[in-house]
Design an enzyme around this catalytic site. Structure first.
Site: not given
Ligand SMILES: [Zn+2]
Length: 210
Positions: A40, A42, A44, A101, A104
């Site tokens: 992703c 993302d 993190r 993850h 999300c």
């Molecule tokens: Zn995500």
């Protein structure tokens, strides 16, 4: 931007020393990554950090929700499909990891079923690719009521959906048939940085053991 500039300076004057030889070698010999790592966007979820990989190790695709569309999903925005074809047929990676993850935002949006926003047509269409994951949640996870649990279940199901969709690429089919490619489904738990891997025998995600 100031933070980025300082980081670039710190890297160039400090840590780069440890990588100088490796970057020179990679620039001369080209890349030969062993794994296509799809995860992703993302901020993190850092593929190289959580797998302690070096430059040249991973061919990374980050997209919203680590969604893998089927090969039939054409259109001018399918950069994920392009990356899969390139990694499998040209780079000839030996492994593909799809890593979902916890927490999300894409899974939250997918389950929230809010009316699509007119200002984000690309985002709406993109998330819609994972609509079958939402159906699976409705069908098989009606017993889960807690939002976090539902989102985590969606993240895991989305990884399995992506693994299924990988089989629609002719290059993937060929490499699986000749035994030169392996597919893996992972789930990363942000709070504890734990990784879980899908086990096709137990049909469960279990802590990743090396
Ligand atoms: Zn995500």
């Amino acid at each position: 931007m100031q933070r980025l500039m300082e980081g670039v300076h710190r890297f160039r004057t400090g840590e780069f020393g440890n990588y100088r030889k490796l970057f020179r070698k990679l620039s001369q010999e080209g890349q030969n990554p062993h794994t296509l790592f799809i995860t992703c966007s993302d901020s993190r979820v850092l593929a190289e950090l959580i797998t302690q990989s070096q430059p040249g190790d991973l061919f990374v695709v980050k997209n919203i929700g680590n969604i893998v569309p089927t090969a039939a999903a054409r259109g001018d925005t399918n950069s994920t499909a392009a990356a899969i074809e390139f990694a499998v047929e040209d780079l000839r990676v030996s492994d593909i990891v799809i890593c979902g993850h916890s927490q999300c935002g894409a899974m939250a949006a997918l389950l929230a079923e809010k009316p699509p926003r007119a200002s984000t047509p690309h985002l709406n269409d993109w998330l819609n690719l994972a609509a079958p994951v939402r159906e699976t949640l409705h069908k098989n996870y009606a017993h889960l009521h807690e939002t976090q649990a539902r989102e985590n279940a969606a993240a895991e199901e989305n990884v399995l959906f992506g693994l299924d969709n990988l089989h629609s690429y002719s290059g993937v089919q060929e490499r699986l048939a000749d035994g030169t490619l392996r597919l893996h489904g992972w789930f990363f738990k942000i709070a504890t940085a734990e990784l879980f891997a899908y086990d096709p025998e137990t049909l469960q995600f279990a802590p990743l053991v090396s």
